[in-house]
Design a protein around this motif. Structure first.
Motif, short mmCIF file in Angstrom:
data_model
loop_
_atom_site.label_atom_id
_atom_site.label_comp_id
_atom_site.label_asym_id
_atom_site.label_seq_id
_atom_site.Cartn_x
_atom_site.Cartn_y
_atom_site.Cartn_z
N GLY A 175 9.53 40.02 34.78
CA GLY A 175 10.06 41.21 35.42
C GLY A 175 10.11 41.22 36.93
O GLY A 175 10.22 42.30 37.52
N LYS A 179 11.96 44.73 36.58
CA LYS A 179 12.37 44.98 35.19
C LYS A 179 11.23 45.76 34.56
O LYS A 179 10.29 45.19 34.00
CB LYS A 179 12.65 43.66 34.47
CG LYS A 179 13.74 42.83 35.13
CD LYS A 179 13.90 41.50 34.43
CE LYS A 179 14.98 40.64 35.10
NZ LYS A 179 14.63 40.28 36.49
N GLN A 197 9.17 45.30 31.28
CA GLN A 197 8.14 44.28 31.12
C GLN A 197 6.73 44.85 31.27
O GLN A 197 5.76 44.22 30.86
CB GLN A 197 8.35 43.16 32.15
CG GLN A 197 9.50 42.23 31.85
CD GLN A 197 9.27 41.39 30.62
OE1 GLN A 197 8.15 41.19 30.18
NE2 GLN A 197 10.36 40.87 30.04
#
Length: 641
Positions: free
Chosen positions: A88, A280, A283
């Protein structure tokens, strides 16, 4: 243990024997004048005797640099960026920083405090806490010995690449000609020039672990050179390593800064940085992201090897090891983030270069196949032209289609590589496309050497300090001879990693020699301090030594949070190994020019089992041996279960 975790990848500067001092004695070493006021009973008398003669670091800064050189290693450069890429980008920093607070700093402080309080290497320190815990220190020495056996081959490879970096062109920048000189080598064309140089020229790798092959004399000479450098650094204990750590700790930062300036000016660097820092958030719900953050912190700091205890044992009793634990932890984590910025700027350049090169090949293919004008097809209108040609000339387009590659910048950026693949393949791929590539290659592999040598000094300190503390060994051999024997034995055994199958054995040691063992070692260390020696007693000792007590944070982490976290990691690794089934490895297939997955043979699985068991079993076996010995001395018969 994984180097990258470890990487820790893992380790720093310090050797056996007395560190340099500022005054006193014919040797010029400064020695402690008083025993810790917290010493009690027989252990207190033993510590008081050691205090009269135990030498100290020349100054606290030297100790801090030794710890930084030990903690900041290859794992910061080739493991942490990989984890960011996998879990991420910027969002991986959340679990990473949380684990730093609840795991990294508390456990680092614990080991520094134990070493400073007990004034001995790992074996003596834990025997002082309890005679039954001598196996904890012995297990640390065994793990450090395993690490030293294989870790220095990385420095040998770095020397090999450094020597070849002065060639023009760089030997990994182009594929060699085949035997008939009618084209390029087939294996190199199927792979790439950088992969070919790594797998064929550097490793001359065999197709499987069963094909041992012969010792490669060039890597063997580089390994000998790497061990010679380590020996010269530890020859006189910390009298020599105390000075070396200034270079091994500072020079990598100088190179990283230079690389940062260069990386930020490369075409496509912003693509890599955007990929790294774009979070991200999904994650954060991935348990593996948290588990890998914990293991990265754990192994990056080098906990459980005994090196930190060895370094701290040469401190003044009044040294503020709490402050130093916080400083080293923060510098280590900051270095990981800083190295990731450098890595992703280089990675963005490589990905952009490969992406644009792919586009140019597709444009050239379409231009030649459909007899288009030069410049008619560009990167901006490529998809439109492909759609037009597919609808207008469907038959011919279908013939050309299998030859066209799918070019994707995101796919290039998402290709995650760690460890030796990142250092000796991905980085060299980027370096060969830079201007004045020889200069950047020399700087890069010189930095790897500084990181690797700094790590090796810490590894050898974990072995040498307990040996030189032992009257049985030190009374028969001077520390120079002890250091020489340890380096020689490691070098001879390390020749295994220069064989054609050596890289497969390197992966076995890197993956299995330390991971489970270190988790158990540090778990026992934490329990021993809190529940065997006693947290209140230990707090009283630290108060007497440093004049500083323990606040609620350290107590809560040591007594509850950190042990529970270690148990969770231990369970995760065991379950992961069980669920994995048959252990496998990546073998190089010269005909395909790529890695293929194979199962380990039975004897390799036996070696893996021995690597794990040989260190872990030290803890119960030494405890059992101590119990039986004490019973026999009292004239009692040990009870039979």
């Amino acid at each position: 243990m994984r180097l990258a975790i470890k990487k820790r990848a893992r380790s720093g500067g310090g050797g056996a024997g007395p560190p340099p001092g500022r005054a006193g004695g014919s040797s010029g070493l400064r020695r402690s004048e008083a025993a810790p006021r917290g010493a009690r009973g027989g252990a207190g008398a033993q510590l008081a005797a050691m205090e009269k003669s135990r030498p100290l670091w020349a100054n606290p800064l030297q100790f801090v640099f030794a710890c930084i050189s030990y903690a900041v290693g290859l794992g910061n450069v080739w493991r942490f960026p990989y984890l960011c890429q996998m879990y991420g980008g910027g969002s991986f920093l959340v679990p990473y920083l949380v684990m730093l607070i609840v795991e990294g700093m508390p456990l680092l402080y614990l080991e520094l405090a134990v070493g400073q309080r007990m004034r001995q290497g790992s074996i003596g320190a834990w025997k002082t806490i309890s005679p039954y815990l001598g196996g904890v220190g012995l297990a640390s020495v065994v793990v450090s010995f395993f690490l030293s056996m294989y870790y220095n081959i990385i420095n040998a490879w770095a020397f090999w690449y450094l020597f070849h970096s002065f060639q023009d062109p760089l030997p990994w920048s182009v594929c060699p000609l085949n035997d008939n000189h009618t084209g390029y080598d087939e294996e190199c064309e199927k792979a790439s020039s950088t992969q070919y140089f790594w797998y064929r020229k550097t490793l001359n790798i065999s197709p499987s672990i069963q094909d041992s092959g012969h010792v490669q004399w060039e890597p063997a000479l580089c390994l000998f050179l790497a061990w010679l450098v380590v020996y010269l650094c530890v020859l006189r204990g910390t009298q020599s390593t105390g000075k070396v750590v200034y270079f091994t700790a500072l020079l990598p930062y100088c190179v990283l800064i230079i690389y940062l300036v260069r990386g930020l000016t490369l075409h496509g660097a912003t693509n890599g940085l955007a990929y790294m820092f774009t979070p991200k958030l999904e994650q954060l719900a991935n348990p593996k992201a948290w588990i890998n953050a914990a293991t990265q912190i754990f192994f990056s700091l080098g906990l459980g090897f005994g090196s930190l205890i060895a370094f701290a044992s040469y401190n003044e009793p009044s040294n503020n090891c709490q402050k130093h634990a916080v400083i080293v932890s923060l510098i280590n984590s900051s270095t990981s983030i800083f190295a990731s910025i450098v890595t992703f700027s280089i990675y963005g350049f490589k990905a952009t270069f490969n992406y644009e090169n792919c586009l140019n090949k597709v444009i050239l293919l379409l231009t030649n196949s459909f007899d288009l004008e030069d410049g008619f097809v560009t990167a901006s209108n490529l998809e439109q032209v492909k759609g037009y040609l597919a609808s207008t000339f469907p038959g011919k387009y279908s013939e050309v289609l299998p030859q066209m590659r799918n070019c994707s910048l995101q796919a290039e950026l998402a290709t995650a590589v760690q460890g030796t693949g990142l250092s000796f393949i991905v980085y060299t791929e980027a370096i060969k496309n830079m201007e004045v590539s020889q200069l950047w290659s020399v700087l890069y592999f010189f930095m790897l050497l500084m990181l690797g040598i700094g790590s090796m000094l810490g590894n050898t300190a974990a072995i040498l300090t307990p040996l030189t503390d032992s009257k049985v060994v030190s009374s028969h051999l001077p520390k120079e001879a002890i250091s020489g024997l340890v380096c020689l034995v490691n070098c001879v055994i390390g020749l295994v990693f220069t064989m054609e199958s050596g890289n497969y054995w390197f992966d076995i040691f890197n993956d299995y020699a330390a991971t489970l063992s270190l988790l158990l070692i540090v778990l026992v260390e934490t329990i021993a301090v809190c529940y065997v020696y006693g947290l209140r007693r230990f707090e009283s000792d630290l108060q007497a030594m440093t004049g500083r007590g323990l606040n609620w944070y350290w107590k809560a982490m040591w007594a509850g949070v950190s042990p529970l976290l270690i148990v969770s990691l231990f369970v995760f690794y065991l379950s992961d190994y069980i669920l994995t089934g048959t252990l496998q490895y990546q073998a190089w297939d010269a005909f395909q020019g790529q890695l293929v997955t194979k199962d380990y043979p039975p004897y390799a699985l036996a070696v893996i089992g021995l690597l794990v068991a040989s260190s872990i079993m030290c803890i119960p076996l030494v405890a059992l041996g101590t119990f039986i010995t004490r019973c026999l001395k009292r004239g009692d018969t040990p009870p039979v279960a």
